[in-house]
Design a protein around this motif. Structure first.
Motif, PDB file in Angstrom:
ATOM      1  N   LYS A   1      11.992 -15.793 -32.345  1.00  0.00           N
ATOM      2  CA  LYS A   1      10.940 -15.154 -33.134  1.00  0.00           C
ATOM      3  C   LYS A   1      10.673 -15.968 -34.391  1.00  0.00           C
ATOM      4  CE  LYS A   1       9.678 -10.604 -34.969  1.00  0.00           C
ATOM      5  NZ  LYS A   1      10.163  -9.203 -35.187  1.00  0.00           N
TER       6      LYS A   1
ATOM      7  N   ARG B   1      16.581 -13.263 -30.359  1.00  0.00           N
ATOM      8  CA  ARG B   1      15.855 -12.842 -29.162  1.00  0.00           C
ATOM      9  C   ARG B   1      15.815 -13.938 -28.101  1.00  0.00           C
ATOM     10  NH1 ARG B   1       9.810 -10.882 -30.133  1.00  0.00           N
ATOM     11  NH2 ARG B   1       9.405 -13.071 -29.660  1.00  0.00           N
TER      12      ARG B   1
ATOM     13  N   GLN C   1      11.549  -5.981 -21.523  1.00  0.00           N
ATOM     14  CA  GLN C   1      12.895  -6.469 -21.835  1.00  0.00           C
ATOM     15  C   GLN C   1      13.917  -5.700 -21.010  1.00  0.00           C
ATOM     16  OE1 GLN C   1      14.003  -6.907 -26.040  1.00  0.00           O
ATOM     17  NE2 GLN C   1      15.994  -6.010 -25.557  1.00  0.00           N
TER      18      GLN C   1
ATOM     19  N   ASP D   1      13.343 -14.754 -22.786  1.00  0.00           N
ATOM     20  CA  ASP D   1      12.457 -14.589 -23.933  1.00  0.00           C
ATOM     21  C   ASP D   1      12.636 -15.774 -24.877  1.00  0.00           C
ATOM     22  OD1 ASP D   1      10.588 -13.421 -25.580  1.00  0.00           O
ATOM     23  OD2 ASP D   1      11.662 -11.524 -25.805  1.00  0.00           O
TER      24      ASP D   1
END
Length: 507
Positions: free
Chosen positions: A154, A170, A32, A151
């Motif tokens: 989640k 995220r 990240q 990304d």
């Protein structure tokens, strides 16, 4: 009978023809990017924020929203590529990778499949032979590419209520995917390579790379084959979030595949997960039918153009471009250089430099102590590694959480160096300092009456008493010294005691 995986990692790293199986390990690592905002939107990046509190319209894929590339993420990828000896592509492209999942609201991920930002690099890492720090070998793994991508969100699975909750905080966070070639052969090597990469990322500041927070996630591709034969069918172990678990997962998977093949069964091309509680890998999904991601050029992003000093146009606004040479000139010392400097500057052993850098904040702690003490670095390193580090590990603390500061340790070592206390007493003082009661070494020394006995007459009397007990036996000098130390509770100077005893034994 199969050969233990560790045999490949602890000898010369050359696999002999006698070995029935050759393990092959490649890694895909998602790091990240350390950035205040996401890759294509202005949403803030913050760990453990309330669910869905950091989601822009673009992150949620509302119609009509467009991506805007984050300059900081581009610079971080270039910096990482340079540190890993990669060639930086002055022109790279963005693509859409299509797949459906609940936490991917657009139904595709923006990545770099055709032309990534960096290619053809290498990473050197070191590891011990037979777990001996004094015997270290340096290896190199090739870096196939580094690509920028966003990304996903989640998914939180609530089994008790039979529901899945989606958190898009995220979603869209910038990632660097570092793809390593299958140049490794066991868990120990994979763990060493990832730890070195983690140190490099943290040194650069391109990623905080905290695995417990999901900032560094590893996928391991593992296969085994007989020497001279083509590579075997590989399995992928997904989303490993600990270096220790990575080593265990890879070694388990190698042994599992060997056992399967020696039993006459076949290896499935599948994705597996590592169960840390059971210490084994478990099937997740079959990969036999290759998924069609329907890669296509990202229509809303132009090619990413980078420059160097030669190609930068004279009239170009420097604030609007990324200059590869400018970034290269500002690269900090990498871990390998830092280790070499520690060895050269302080005369410590190379293996000690690895330990100092592998523990977050330990090298800084060591150097802080050096600045504040008269003790030689070779003696200080012993206290850092044998005492401080063992206490930290015993209590599962980080260097920053140590109740003994660099100032307190330096103060203690100065008192030892000035012969105010013995080494035995210094250990007692350190143990008291560890309690974190706010006392200084001097206060503890006075409170516990640990000062060295300076009065020679008192020492002579104690030596005479001890000798009388042993009837003047000349062969037990070291034992006599130990008895004097015990009698004085570690407050006697061993060198002076030895001189006094030798004098009395010669009378």
């Amino acid at each position: 009978m199969s050969v233990s995986v560790l045999q490949y990692c602890s000898t010369t790293f050359a696999i002999t023809l006698l070995a029935p199986w050759v393990p092959v390990v490649g890694l895909e690592i998602h790091a990240q990017i350390s950035s205040n905002s996401k890759l294509f939107s202005g949403s803030q990046v913050q760990f453990a924020a309330p669910p869905n509190s950091l989601v822009s319209f673009f992150d949620a894929s509302l119609p009509g929203t467009l991506p805007v590339l984050n300059r900081r993420c581009v610079e971080a990828a270039v910096m990482t590529g340079l540190a890993l000896n990669c060639s930086i592509n002055k022109k790279s492209l963005f693509d859409r990778k299509h797949y459906f999942y609940a936490d991917l609201p657009a139904g595709y991920q923006i990545t770099q499949q055709r032309v990534p930002i960096a290619v053809n690099g290498s990473l050197s890492y070191s590891l011990c032979i037979d777990n001996k720090m004094s015997q270290m070998v340096t290896k190199t793994v090739r870096i196939k590419q580094i690509q920028l991508e966003q990304d996903s969100g989640k998914s939180l699975h609530d089994d008790t209520r039979s529901q899945t909750l989606v958190d898009l905080n995220r979603a869209g966070v910038g990632l660097m995917e570092v793809v390593m070639e299958p140049d490794m052969c066991c868990g120990e090597e994979a763990a060493a390579a990832v730890r070195e990469l983690q140190l490099i990322l943290q040194t650069l500041g391109s990623s905080q790379a905290v695995m417990s927070e999901g900032q560094l996630r590893v996928d391991a591709n593992v296969s085994v084959h007989h020497p001279g034969e083509p590579y075997g069918v590989r399995t992928e172990v997904k989303n490993i979030n600990s270096i220790r678990f990575l080593a265990k997962a890879v070694d388990y998977e190698i042994q599992r595949q060997i056992k399967e093949l020696e039993s006459g069964r076949t290896i499935l091309n599948e994705t597996r997960a590592f169960d840390s509680k059971l210490g084994c890998t478990v099937p997740m999904r079959d990969k036999e039918g290759k998924q069609d991601y329907r890669f296509m050029p990202e229509p809303n992003l132009p090619p990413l153009i980078l420059y160097d000093a030669k190609s930068l146009p004279a009239n170009m606004n420097h604030q609007q471009v990324v200059n590869i040479d400018w970034i290269h000139e500002r690269l900090p010392d990498l871990p390998s250089v830092k280790r070499a400097k520690l060895v050269e500057r302080y005369g410590i052993l190379p293996e000690h430099s690895f330990t100092l850098l592998n523990e977050d904040g330990l090298s800084e702690f060591f150097e802080d102590v050096i600045k504040q003490t008269q003790m030689k670095p070779k003696k200080v390193i012993g206290w850092i590694l044998k005492d401080l580090l063992s206490y930290l590990k015993k209590h599962s603390l980080t260097v920053k959480e140590s109740p003994v500061s660099s100032f307190l340790l330096a103060d203690l070592l100065n008192r030892l160096e000035e012969k105010e206390i013995s080494s035995t007493a210094a250990k007692q003082v350190f143990a008291e300092l560890w309690k974190g009661e706010g006392k200084t070494p001097l206060e503890i020394v006075k409170e516990k009456k640990l000062q060295l006995i300076q009065d020679q007459k008192d020492l002579e009397q104690i030596c005479q008493t001890v000798m009388a007990i042993k009837a003047g036996n000349r062969k037990v000098l070291n034992k006599l010294i130990g008895l004097v130390q015990r009698e004085t509770q570690g407050r006697s100077n061993p060198v002076l005691v030895k001189q006094l005893l030798e004098k009395k034994l010669s009378e």
